[in-house]
Design an enzyme around this catalytic site. Structure first.
Site, PDB file in Angstrom:
ATOM      1  N   GLY A  24       6.176   4.855   4.980  1.00 51.95           N
ATOM      2  CA  GLY A  24       4.866   4.190   4.878  1.00 51.95           C
ATOM      3  C   GLY A  24       4.430   3.862   3.461  1.00 51.95           C
ATOM      4  O   GLY A  24       3.242   3.660   3.204  1.00 51.95           O
ATOM      5  N   ASP A  90       5.121   0.530  -5.274  1.00 51.63           N
ATOM      6  CA  ASP A  90       5.847   0.881  -4.044  1.00 51.63           C
ATOM      7  C   ASP A  90       7.245   1.374  -4.446  1.00 51.63           C
ATOM      8  O   ASP A  90       8.109   0.554  -4.753  1.00 51.63           O
ATOM      9  CB  ASP A  90       5.934  -0.401  -3.194  1.00 51.63           C
TER      10      ASP A  90
HETATM   11  N1  LIG Z   1      -0.087   5.321   9.099  1.00 53.08           N
HETATM   12  C1  LIG Z   1       0.750   4.607   9.838  1.00 53.08           C
HETATM   13  N2  LIG Z   1       0.695   4.704  11.170  1.00 53.08           N
HETATM   14  C2  LIG Z   1       1.533   3.997  11.942  1.00 53.08           C
HETATM   15  N3  LIG Z   1       2.493   3.184  11.470  1.00 53.08           N
HETATM   16  C3  LIG Z   1       2.604   3.079  10.148  1.00 53.08           C
HETATM   17  C4  LIG Z   1       1.759   3.778   9.248  1.00 53.08           C
HETATM   18  N4  LIG Z   1       2.136   3.471   7.968  1.00 53.08           N
HETATM   19  C5  LIG Z   1       3.160   2.605   8.085  1.00 53.08           C
HETATM   20  N5  LIG Z   1       3.420   2.356   9.394  1.00 53.08           N
HETATM   21  C6  LIG Z   1       4.448   1.467   9.908  1.00 53.08           C
HETATM   22  O1  LIG Z   1       5.717   2.060   9.639  1.00 53.08           O
HETATM   23  C7  LIG Z   1       6.659   1.074   9.240  1.00 53.08           C
HETATM   24  C8  LIG Z   1       7.185   1.434   7.856  1.00 53.08           C
HETATM   25  O2  LIG Z   1       6.115   1.357   6.927  1.00 53.08           O
HETATM   26  P1  LIG Z   1       6.356   0.812   5.453  1.00 53.08           P
HETATM   27  O3  LIG Z   1       5.024   0.890   4.784  1.00 53.08           O
HETATM   28  O4  LIG Z   1       7.049  -0.511   5.482  1.00 53.08           O
HETATM   29  O5  LIG Z   1       7.341   1.955   4.915  1.00 53.08           O
HETATM   30  P2  LIG Z   1       8.189   2.042   3.582  1.00 53.08           P
HETATM   31  O6  LIG Z   1       7.600   1.085   2.604  1.00 53.08           O
HETATM   32  O7  LIG Z   1       8.054   3.462   3.155  1.00 53.08           O
HETATM   33  O8  LIG Z   1       9.600   1.724   3.970  1.00 53.08           O
HETATM   34  C9  LIG Z   1       5.936  -0.260   9.273  1.00 53.08           C
HETATM   35  O9  LIG Z   1       6.229  -0.889  10.509  1.00 53.08           O
HETATM   36  C10 LIG Z   1       4.458   0.130   9.174  1.00 53.08           C
HETATM   37  O10 LIG Z   1       3.614  -0.813   9.814  1.00 53.08           O
HETATM   38  N1  LIG Z   2      18.243   2.460  -4.953  1.00 52.23           N
HETATM   39  C1  LIG Z   2      18.497   2.093  -3.690  1.00 52.23           C
HETATM   40  N2  LIG Z   2      19.742   2.157  -3.205  1.00 52.23           N
HETATM   41  C2  LIG Z   2      20.024   1.797  -1.936  1.00 52.23           C
HETATM   42  N3  LIG Z   2      19.123   1.314  -1.091  1.00 52.23           N
HETATM   43  C3  LIG Z   2      17.865   1.225  -1.550  1.00 52.23           C
HETATM   44  C4  LIG Z   2      17.481   1.616  -2.843  1.00 52.23           C
HETATM   45  N4  LIG Z   2      16.148   1.424  -2.972  1.00 52.23           N
HETATM   46  C5  LIG Z   2      15.715   0.912  -1.807  1.00 52.23           C
HETATM   47  N5  LIG Z   2      16.745   0.800  -0.952  1.00 52.23           N
HETATM   48  C6  LIG Z   2      16.724   0.195   0.373  1.00 52.23           C
HETATM   49  C7  LIG Z   2      16.233   1.063   1.473  1.00 52.23           C
HETATM   50  C8  LIG Z   2      15.547   0.096   2.402  1.00 52.23           C
HETATM   51  O1  LIG Z   2      16.488  -0.458   3.319  1.00 52.23           O
HETATM   52  C9  LIG Z   2      15.064  -1.017   1.483  1.00 52.23           C
HETATM   53  C10 LIG Z   2      13.601  -0.942   1.132  1.00 52.23           C
HETATM   54  O2  LIG Z   2      13.166   0.398   1.010  1.00 52.23           O
HETATM   55  P1  LIG Z   2      11.776   0.922   1.626  1.00 52.23           P
HETATM   56  O3  LIG Z   2      11.833   2.412   1.522  1.00 52.23           O
HETATM   57  O4  LIG Z   2      11.666   0.428   3.033  1.00 52.23           O
HETATM   58  O5  LIG Z   2      10.723   0.319   0.751  1.00 52.23           O
HETATM   59  O6  LIG Z   2      15.827  -0.912   0.315  1.00 52.23           O
END
Ligand SMILES: Nc1ncnc2c1ncn2[C@@H]1O[C@H](COP(=O)(O)OP(=O)(O)O)[C@@H](O)[C@H]1O
Ligand SMILES: Nc1ncnc2c1ncn2[C@H]1C[C@H](O)[C@@H](COP(=O)(O)O)O1
Length: 222
Positions: A24, A90
């Site tokens: 998230g 992020d």
């Molecule tokens: N508090 C929450 N409750 C439910 N779903 C969430 C929440 N926060 C994120 N999500 C959902 O979880 C998924 C991953 O969130 P995201 O913010 O893209 O994660 P990350 O950036 O860590 O990979 C998305 O589909 C998002 O809409």
């Molecule tokens: N440093 C990394 N090496 C491999 N993969 C990576 C790295 N940083 C991010 N990623 C990948 C993992 C996810 O598939 C996407 C985006 O990350 P998210 O945690 O969903 O923001 O990139």
């Protein structure tokens, strides 16, 4: 008075959001930046030229992808500090080496010589007194099952084809990594305690915690 002023968060703060894939971070980045009137620094996922190829063949593309992420995050780090802060980021630069590169080397999907080259470049760029570290790292944690559900719901094609064992390995590594991380102050948030999607008003509770935490860490440093 806005929420940033109400909870005493400096306008030049740089706050990075860390945690495993799908926990998230992007959602939290946007929610905090909107509430604090901060700028955002997002990872490039759709425009990343290596990510799909990497998920198709880890061994072949590990090194390329890590170099790409290092360059992108370093540029972002520079941009945030040149602006004079006021950013939510992020994912931190520390996770690239501490989680991803390390995991792929140990699992045999990053060549050890490539890993050595990558690590020496990372250290020369980041582990120096000149590198500006964030004021705070917010670590998002949650159960593996919840996180896997989120990865599935989000539906990025390359992540759907990836075996659950990959996310499980990463989840375990994150828990160990955060316990020994000391690059900047860390505030842990459990995703079950604050559902900012169903209850957007929960953002204020998080900002209150950030404010108190930053005040405490500033007092300790004085
Ligand atoms: N508090 C929450 N409750 C439910 N779903 C969430 C929440 N926060 C994120 N999500 C959902 O979880 C998924 C991953 O969130 P995201 O913010 O893209 O994660 P990350 O950036 O860590 O990979 C998305 O589909 C998002 O809409
Ligand atoms: N440093 C990394 N090496 C491999 N993969 C990576 C790295 N940083 C991010 N990623 C990948 C993992 C996810 O598939 C996407 C985006 O990350 P998210 O945690 O969903 O923001 O990139």
């Amino acid at each position: 008075m806005n929420l940033r002023e109400k909870y005493g968060i400096p306008s030049n703060a740089v706050i990075t959001i860390a945690g495993t894939v799908g926990v998230g971070k992007s959602t939290m980045t946007k929610a905090l930046a909107d509430a604090l009137h901060f700028k955002t620094s997002f990872e490039k996922v759709d425009a990343n030229p290596y990510l799909d190829r990497f998920y198709e063949d880890f061994s072949k593309w590990s090194f390329h992808l890590q170099i790409y992420f290092l360059a992108e995050r370093f540029k972002e780090q520079k941009r945030m500090f040149e602006y004079g802060g006021g950013f939510i980021q992020d994912r931190s630069i520390y996770e690239d080496t501490g989680i991803f590169a390390q995991m792929h080397k140990e699992k045999g999907t990053m060549d050890p010589v490539d890993h050595e080259t990558y690590t020496s470049l990372f250290e020369a760029m980041v582990m120096t007194p000149y590198f500006p570290h964030p004021d705070l790292l917010i670590y998002l944690e949650g159960t593996l099952d919840n996180i896997i559900d989120r990865i599935h719901d989000r539906g990025r094609p390359m992540e759907q084809q990836t075996p659950i064992a990959y996310w499980e390995e990463m989840h375990g590594r994150y828990e160990k990594w955060i316990d020994s991380f000391n690059g900047c102050p860390v505030l842990r948030l459990n995703i079950n305690d604050y559902d900012i999607v169903k209850n957007p008003e929960n953002v204020e509770m998080i900002i209150e915690r950030i404010g108190h935490f930053m005040e405490q860490t500033a007092t300790l440093r004085r």
